[in-house]
Write a protein that holds these residues in place. Structure first.
Motif, PDB file in Angstrom:
ATOM      1  N   PHE A 267      49.909   7.093  45.825  1.00 21.56           N
ATOM      2  CA  PHE A 267      49.309   7.396  47.198  1.00 21.56           C
ATOM      3  C   PHE A 267      49.783   8.722  47.485  1.00 21.56           C
ATOM      4  O   PHE A 267      48.860   9.589  47.981  1.00 21.56           O
ATOM      5  CB  PHE A 267      49.912   6.302  48.189  1.00 21.56           C
ATOM      6  CG  PHE A 267      49.293   6.669  49.665  1.00 21.56           C
ATOM      7  CD1 PHE A 267      48.205   6.304  49.859  1.00 21.56           C
ATOM      8  CD2 PHE A 267      49.954   7.137  50.589  1.00 21.56           C
ATOM      9  CE1 PHE A 267      47.623   6.334  51.322  1.00 21.56           C
ATOM     10  CE2 PHE A 267      49.551   7.567  51.688  1.00 21.56           C
ATOM     11  CZ  PHE A 267      48.131   7.053  52.189  1.00 21.56           C
ATOM     12  N   LEU A 268      50.968   9.027  47.357  1.00 21.15           N
ATOM     13  CA  LEU A 268      51.525  10.395  47.669  1.00 21.15           C
ATOM     14  C   LEU A 268      50.725  11.507  46.910  1.00 21.15           C
ATOM     15  O   LEU A 268      50.553  12.619  47.127  1.00 21.15           O
ATOM     16  CB  LEU A 268      53.000  10.674  47.835  1.00 21.15           C
ATOM     17  CG  LEU A 268      53.680   9.722  48.979  1.00 21.15           C
ATOM     18  CD1 LEU A 268      55.243   9.643  48.674  1.00 21.15           C
ATOM     19  CD2 LEU A 268      53.385  10.145  50.254  1.00 21.15           C
ATOM     20  N   HIS A 269      50.867  11.326  45.482  1.00 18.86           N
ATOM     21  CA  HIS A 269      50.436  12.297  44.472  1.00 18.86           C
ATOM     22  C   HIS A 269      48.654  12.479  44.830  1.00 18.86           C
ATOM     23  O   HIS A 269      48.243  13.429  44.703  1.00 18.86           O
ATOM     24  CB  HIS A 269      50.653  11.574  43.181  1.00 18.86           C
ATOM     25  CG  HIS A 269      50.204  12.542  41.985  1.00 18.86           C
ATOM     26  ND1 HIS A 269      50.934  13.760  41.709  1.00 18.86           N
ATOM     27  CD2 HIS A 269      49.146  12.891  41.368  1.00 18.86           C
ATOM     28  CE1 HIS A 269      50.329  14.403  41.022  1.00 18.86           C
ATOM     29  NE2 HIS A 269      49.226  14.047  40.373  1.00 18.86           N
ATOM     30  N   LEU A 270      48.013  11.328  45.246  1.00 15.89           N
ATOM     31  CA  LEU A 270      46.443  11.356  45.453  1.00 15.89           C
ATOM     32  C   LEU A 270      46.033  11.817  46.660  1.00 15.89           C
ATOM     33  O   LEU A 270      44.887  12.057  47.039  1.00 15.89           O
ATOM     34  CB  LEU A 270      45.814  10.280  44.868  1.00 15.89           C
ATOM     35  CG  LEU A 270      46.150   9.682  43.303  1.00 15.89           C
ATOM     36  CD1 LEU A 270      45.486   8.268  43.281  1.00 15.89           C
ATOM     37  CD2 LEU A 270      45.317  10.967  42.560  1.00 15.89           C
ATOM     38  N   GLY A 271      47.077  11.780  47.656  1.00 19.76           N
ATOM     39  CA  GLY A 271      46.698  12.362  49.087  1.00 19.76           C
ATOM     40  C   GLY A 271      46.060  11.298  49.946  1.00 19.76           C
ATOM     41  O   GLY A 271      44.893  11.763  50.501  1.00 19.76           O
ATOM     42  N   GLY A 272      46.128  10.038  49.592  1.00 26.04           N
ATOM     43  CA  GLY A 272      45.451   9.143  50.380  1.00 26.04           C
ATOM     44  C   GLY A 272      44.701   8.026  49.830  1.00 26.04           C
ATOM     45  O   GLY A 272      44.182   7.005  50.157  1.00 26.04           O
TER      46      GLY A 272
ATOM     47  N   ASN B  84      40.524   1.886  48.376  1.00 21.66           N
ATOM     48  CA  ASN B  84      39.720   2.768  47.644  1.00 21.66           C
ATOM     49  C   ASN B  84      38.136   2.504  47.777  1.00 21.66           C
ATOM     50  O   ASN B  84      37.489   3.619  47.927  1.00 21.66           O
ATOM     51  CB  ASN B  84      39.996   2.903  46.301  1.00 21.66           C
ATOM     52  CG  ASN B  84      41.205   3.586  45.798  1.00 21.66           C
ATOM     53  OD1 ASN B  84      41.985   4.154  46.619  1.00 21.66           O
ATOM     54  ND2 ASN B  84      41.854   3.202  44.513  1.00 21.66           N
TER      55      ASN B  84
ATOM     56  N   ARG C  55      37.415   4.035  51.040  1.00 20.53           N
ATOM     57  CA  ARG C  55      37.165   5.381  51.031  1.00 20.53           C
ATOM     58  C   ARG C  55      36.014   5.727  50.254  1.00 20.53           C
ATOM     59  O   ARG C  55      35.353   6.725  50.875  1.00 20.53           O
ATOM     60  CB  ARG C  55      38.493   5.911  50.152  1.00 20.53           C
ATOM     61  CG  ARG C  55      38.337   7.708  49.960  1.00 20.53           C
ATOM     62  CD  ARG C  55      38.484   8.351  51.143  1.00 20.53           C
ATOM     63  NE  ARG C  55      39.595   8.188  51.942  1.00 20.53           N
ATOM     64  CZ  ARG C  55      40.742   8.737  51.681  1.00 20.53           C
ATOM     65  NH1 ARG C  55      40.692   9.777  50.719  1.00 20.53           N
ATOM     66  NH2 ARG C  55      41.751   8.878  52.443  1.00 20.53           N
TER      67      ARG C  55
ATOM     68  N   GLU D 148      34.807  13.316  46.434  1.00 19.16           N
ATOM     69  CA  GLU D 148      35.767  12.253  46.877  1.00 19.16           C
ATOM     70  C   GLU D 148      35.126  10.852  46.508  1.00 19.16           C
ATOM     71  O   GLU D 148      36.115  10.200  46.039  1.00 19.16           O
ATOM     72  CB  GLU D 148      36.098  12.261  48.168  1.00 19.16           C
ATOM     73  CG  GLU D 148      36.786  13.706  48.727  1.00 19.16           C
ATOM     74  CD  GLU D 148      37.148  13.596  50.256  1.00 19.16           C
ATOM     75  OE1 GLU D 148      37.175  12.594  50.688  1.00 19.16           O
ATOM     76  OE2 GLU D 148      37.676  14.784  50.878  1.00 19.16           O
TER      77      GLU D 148
ATOM     78  N   SER E 243      48.061  15.636  34.646  1.00 23.98           N
ATOM     79  CA  SER E 243      48.111  14.698  35.599  1.00 23.98           C
ATOM     80  C   SER E 243      47.008  13.663  35.724  1.00 23.98           C
ATOM     81  O   SER E 243      47.299  12.645  36.041  1.00 23.98           O
ATOM     82  CB  SER E 243      48.241  15.346  36.977  1.00 23.98           C
ATOM     83  OG  SER E 243      49.589  16.174  36.925  1.00 23.98           O
TER      84      SER E 243
ATOM     85  N   TYR F  74      59.326  10.048  44.812  1.00 25.04           N
ATOM     86  CA  TYR F  74      58.265  11.199  44.410  1.00 25.04           C
ATOM     87  C   TYR F  74      58.409  12.536  44.961  1.00 25.04           C
ATOM     88  O   TYR F  74      58.298  13.437  44.183  1.00 25.04           O
ATOM     89  CB  TYR F  74      56.692  10.527  45.146  1.00 25.04           C
ATOM     90  CG  TYR F  74      55.829  11.625  44.786  1.00 25.04           C
ATOM     91  CD1 TYR F  74      55.132  11.775  43.708  1.00 25.04           C
ATOM     92  CD2 TYR F  74      55.420  12.427  45.593  1.00 25.04           C
ATOM     93  CE1 TYR F  74      54.272  12.507  43.065  1.00 25.04           C
ATOM     94  CE2 TYR F  74      54.336  13.402  45.373  1.00 25.04           C
ATOM     95  CZ  TYR F  74      53.624  13.466  44.414  1.00 25.04           C
ATOM     96  OH  TYR F  74      52.728  14.614  44.042  1.00 25.04           O
TER      97      TYR F  74
ATOM     98  N   ASN G  39      58.350  14.055  41.364  1.00 26.52           N
ATOM     99  CA  ASN G  39      56.982  13.934  41.097  1.00 26.52           C
ATOM    100  C   ASN G  39      56.861  12.607  40.361  1.00 26.52           C
ATOM    101  O   ASN G  39      57.287  11.616  40.509  1.00 26.52           O
ATOM    102  CB  ASN G  39      56.450  15.090  40.780  1.00 26.52           C
ATOM    103  CG  ASN G  39      54.961  15.535  41.083  1.00 26.52           C
ATOM    104  OD1 ASN G  39      54.065  14.966  40.335  1.00 26.52           O
ATOM    105  ND2 ASN G  39      54.661  16.156  41.886  1.00 26.52           N
TER     106      ASN G  39
END
Length: 217
Positions: free
Chosen positions: A26-31, A40, A43, A55, A108, A183, A187
Protein backbone atom coordinates in the motif's frame (compact mmCIF):
# COMPACT_ATOMS: atom_id res chain seq x y z
CA UNK A 1 -12.35 -24.12 9.00
CA UNK A 2 -11.60 -22.18 12.18
CA UNK A 3 -12.75 -25.19 14.17
CA UNK A 4 -9.56 -26.14 16.01
CA UNK A 5 -6.55 -24.45 17.55
CA UNK A 6 -4.19 -25.58 14.76
CA UNK A 7 -6.29 -24.00 12.02
CA UNK A 8 -6.86 -20.84 14.04
CA UNK A 9 -3.14 -20.38 14.69
CA UNK A 10 -2.24 -21.06 11.05
CA UNK A 11 -4.97 -18.76 9.73
CA UNK A 12 -3.90 -15.94 12.06
CA UNK A 13 -0.24 -16.37 11.11
CA UNK A 14 -1.11 -16.21 7.42
CA UNK A 15 -3.46 -13.26 7.93
CA UNK A 16 -0.70 -11.40 9.78
CA UNK A 17 1.69 -12.22 6.92
CA UNK A 18 -0.83 -10.86 4.41
CA UNK A 19 -1.33 -7.71 6.49
CA UNK A 20 2.43 -7.18 6.66
CA UNK A 21 2.81 -7.53 2.90
CA UNK A 22 -0.26 -5.41 2.15
CA UNK A 23 0.95 -2.59 4.41
CA UNK A 24 4.24 -2.55 2.50
CA UNK A 25 2.49 -2.75 -0.88
CA UNK A 26 0.00 0.00 0.00
CA UNK A 27 2.78 2.44 0.90
CA UNK A 28 4.86 1.50 -2.14
CA UNK A 29 1.96 1.84 -4.60
CA UNK A 30 0.61 5.04 -3.06
CA UNK A 31 -2.91 3.85 -2.31
CA UNK A 32 -3.36 0.64 -4.28
CA UNK A 33 -3.32 -2.77 -2.63
CA UNK A 34 -1.47 -6.02 -3.22
CA UNK A 35 -4.04 -8.23 -1.50
CA UNK A 36 -7.28 -6.26 -1.04
CA UNK A 37 -8.94 -6.43 -4.44
CA UNK A 38 -12.20 -4.81 -3.30
CA UNK A 39 -10.22 -1.61 -2.76
CA UNK A 40 -8.52 -1.96 -6.14
CA UNK A 41 -11.88 -2.61 -7.80
CA UNK A 42 -13.23 0.61 -6.30
CA UNK A 43 -10.15 2.47 -7.54
CA UNK A 44 -10.64 0.92 -10.98
CA UNK A 45 -14.25 2.07 -11.15
CA UNK A 46 -13.50 5.60 -9.95
CA UNK A 47 -10.54 5.92 -12.34
CA UNK A 48 -12.67 4.81 -15.28
CA UNK A 49 -15.38 7.29 -14.35
CA UNK A 50 -12.84 10.12 -14.15
CA UNK A 51 -11.04 9.13 -17.33
CA UNK A 52 -7.75 8.36 -15.59
CA UNK A 53 -6.88 5.48 -17.88
CA UNK A 54 -3.35 4.85 -16.64
CA UNK A 55 -4.52 4.46 -13.03
CA UNK A 56 -7.37 2.22 -14.20
CA UNK A 57 -4.89 0.04 -16.11
CA UNK A 58 -2.71 -0.29 -13.02
CA UNK A 59 -5.63 -1.36 -10.83
CA UNK A 60 -6.87 -3.82 -13.44
CA UNK A 61 -3.39 -5.31 -13.77
CA UNK A 62 -3.15 -5.91 -10.03
CA UNK A 63 -6.57 -7.61 -10.03
CA UNK A 64 -5.55 -9.87 -12.92
CA UNK A 65 -2.32 -10.89 -11.18
CA UNK A 66 -4.18 -11.65 -7.96
CA UNK A 67 -6.68 -13.84 -9.83
CA UNK A 68 -3.81 -15.65 -11.55
CA UNK A 69 -2.24 -16.37 -8.17
CA UNK A 70 -5.55 -17.64 -6.77
CA UNK A 71 -5.94 -19.92 -9.80
CA UNK A 72 -2.44 -21.28 -9.27
CA UNK A 73 -3.23 -22.06 -5.65
CA UNK A 74 -6.42 -23.84 -6.64
CA UNK A 75 -4.47 -26.01 -9.10
CA UNK A 76 -2.22 -27.10 -6.24
CA UNK A 77 -5.29 -27.98 -4.14
CA UNK A 78 -6.73 -30.01 -7.02
CA UNK A 79 -3.61 -32.16 -7.03
CA UNK A 80 -5.07 -33.81 -3.90
CA UNK A 81 -1.63 -34.09 -2.34
CA UNK A 82 -1.53 -34.45 1.43
CA UNK A 83 1.19 -31.80 1.29
CA UNK A 84 -0.78 -29.24 -0.72
CA UNK A 85 -0.74 -26.62 2.07
CA UNK A 86 3.04 -27.02 2.28
CA UNK A 87 3.41 -26.63 -1.49
CA UNK A 88 1.23 -23.51 -1.55
CA UNK A 89 3.33 -21.83 1.13
CA UNK A 90 6.56 -22.97 -0.48
CA UNK A 91 5.50 -21.40 -3.79
CA UNK A 92 4.36 -18.28 -1.95
CA UNK A 93 7.73 -18.02 -0.25
CA UNK A 94 9.49 -18.44 -3.60
CA UNK A 95 7.37 -15.70 -5.17
CA UNK A 96 8.06 -13.34 -2.27
CA UNK A 97 11.78 -14.12 -2.32
CA UNK A 98 11.80 -13.54 -6.08
CA UNK A 99 10.03 -10.22 -5.51
CA UNK A 100 12.61 -9.13 -2.94
CA UNK A 101 15.41 -10.16 -5.28
CA UNK A 102 13.79 -8.28 -8.18
CA UNK A 103 13.66 -5.14 -6.04
CA UNK A 104 17.35 -5.57 -5.20
CA UNK A 105 18.09 -5.46 -8.95
CA UNK A 106 15.90 -2.40 -9.48
CA UNK A 107 12.91 -4.21 -11.02
CA UNK A 108 10.16 -2.91 -8.74
CA UNK A 109 7.38 -3.65 -11.24
CA UNK A 110 8.35 -7.31 -11.38
CA UNK A 111 8.61 -7.34 -7.58
CA UNK A 112 5.05 -6.07 -7.20
CA UNK A 113 3.80 -8.67 -9.69
CA UNK A 114 5.36 -11.46 -7.62
CA UNK A 115 3.93 -10.08 -4.39
CA UNK A 116 0.39 -9.81 -5.76
CA UNK A 117 0.47 -13.34 -7.17
CA UNK A 118 1.76 -14.63 -3.82
CA UNK A 119 -1.17 -13.00 -2.03
CA UNK A 120 -3.68 -14.53 -4.43
CA UNK A 121 -2.03 -17.92 -3.97
CA UNK A 122 -2.20 -17.75 -0.18
CA UNK A 123 -5.99 -17.80 -0.19
CA UNK A 124 -5.93 -21.43 -1.35
CA UNK A 125 -4.37 -22.70 1.90
CA UNK A 126 -7.79 -23.47 3.39
CA UNK A 127 -9.61 -24.04 0.14
CA UNK A 128 -12.15 -26.86 0.01
CA UNK A 129 -11.50 -28.93 -3.09
CA UNK A 130 -13.89 -27.85 -5.81
CA UNK A 131 -15.28 -24.99 -3.77
CA UNK A 132 -14.52 -21.91 -1.74
CA UNK A 133 -12.22 -21.42 1.18
CA UNK A 134 -11.18 -19.05 3.91
CA UNK A 135 -10.09 -15.59 2.80
CA UNK A 136 -6.74 -14.85 4.41
CA UNK A 137 -5.63 -11.67 2.66
CA UNK A 138 -8.88 -9.75 3.25
CA UNK A 139 -11.12 -9.70 6.30
CA UNK A 140 -14.47 -8.26 5.26
CA UNK A 141 -15.95 -11.75 5.43
CA UNK A 142 -14.36 -12.32 8.84
CA UNK A 143 -15.94 -9.14 10.21
CA UNK A 144 -19.33 -10.16 8.81
CA UNK A 145 -18.90 -13.50 10.60
CA UNK A 146 -18.05 -11.68 13.84
CA UNK A 147 -21.33 -9.78 13.67
CA UNK A 148 -23.36 -12.84 12.71
CA UNK A 149 -21.86 -15.04 15.42
CA UNK A 150 -22.30 -12.30 18.02
CA UNK A 151 -26.00 -12.38 17.17
CA UNK A 152 -25.92 -16.16 17.66
CA UNK A 153 -24.27 -15.67 21.06
CA UNK A 154 -26.90 -13.14 22.10
CA UNK A 155 -29.70 -15.55 21.22
CA UNK A 156 -28.46 -18.54 23.19
CA UNK A 157 -25.81 -19.99 20.88
CA UNK A 158 -22.08 -20.40 21.40
CA UNK A 159 -20.86 -17.54 23.58
CA UNK A 160 -17.44 -17.19 21.98
CA UNK A 161 -17.92 -18.57 18.48
CA UNK A 162 -17.12 -15.14 17.05
CA UNK A 163 -13.63 -14.87 18.57
CA UNK A 164 -11.65 -16.83 15.90
CA UNK A 165 -12.83 -14.45 13.18
CA UNK A 166 -12.04 -11.45 15.35
CA UNK A 167 -8.54 -12.84 15.89
CA UNK A 168 -8.16 -13.21 12.12
CA UNK A 169 -9.00 -9.52 11.67
CA UNK A 170 -6.70 -8.46 14.51
CA UNK A 171 -3.82 -10.50 13.06
CA UNK A 172 -4.12 -8.77 9.69
CA UNK A 173 -4.17 -5.32 11.31
CA UNK A 174 -1.16 -6.19 13.49
CA UNK A 175 0.76 -7.44 10.46
CA UNK A 176 -0.09 -4.26 8.58
CA UNK A 177 1.29 -2.15 11.45
CA UNK A 178 4.61 -4.03 11.33
CA UNK A 179 4.79 -3.74 7.53
CA UNK A 180 4.07 -0.02 7.64
CA UNK A 181 6.86 0.43 10.19
CA UNK A 182 9.32 -1.64 8.15
CA UNK A 183 8.74 -0.06 4.73
CA UNK A 184 10.10 3.47 5.45
CA UNK A 185 13.33 1.90 6.71
CA UNK A 186 14.16 -0.73 4.07
CA UNK A 187 11.58 -0.32 1.28
CA UNK A 188 10.61 -3.53 -0.55
CA UNK A 189 13.59 -5.33 0.98
CA UNK A 190 11.19 -5.87 3.89
CA UNK A 191 9.59 -8.58 1.75
CA UNK A 192 12.55 -10.86 2.58
CA UNK A 193 11.08 -11.29 6.06
CA UNK A 194 7.69 -12.27 4.61
CA UNK A 195 9.39 -14.85 2.38
CA UNK A 196 11.21 -16.31 5.39
CA UNK A 197 7.94 -16.64 7.32
CA UNK A 198 6.24 -18.39 4.38
CA UNK A 199 9.14 -20.84 4.06
CA UNK A 200 9.12 -21.51 7.82
CA UNK A 201 5.37 -22.17 7.86
CA UNK A 202 5.74 -24.49 4.87
CA UNK A 203 8.39 -26.49 6.73
CA UNK A 204 6.26 -26.72 9.88
CA UNK A 205 3.25 -27.94 7.90
CA UNK A 206 5.38 -30.46 5.98
CA UNK A 207 6.60 -31.96 9.26
CA UNK A 208 3.06 -32.10 10.64
CA UNK A 209 1.72 -33.70 7.43
CA UNK A 210 4.48 -36.31 7.50
CA UNK A 211 3.67 -37.19 11.09
CA UNK A 212 -0.05 -37.56 10.29
CA UNK A 213 0.78 -39.75 7.33
CA UNK A 214 3.07 -41.88 9.50
CA UNK A 215 0.33 -42.44 12.07
CA UNK A 216 -2.08 -43.57 9.33
CA UNK A 217 0.46 -46.03 7.92
Amino acid sequence: MLDNSRNILLACALSALAGYVDGIGFLHLGGLFVSFMSGNSTRLGVSLAEGRWWEATGAAGLIALFVAGAAGGSLVVRSRSSYCQCWILLIEGALLAGAALSHAFGMSGLAIAGIVMAMGLENAVFQIEGGGGLGLTYVTGALVKVGQLMAVALTGGSRFGWTPNLLLWAALVAGCVVGALAYPRINLAAIWFAAAVAFALSAVLAIAARRRKGRKD
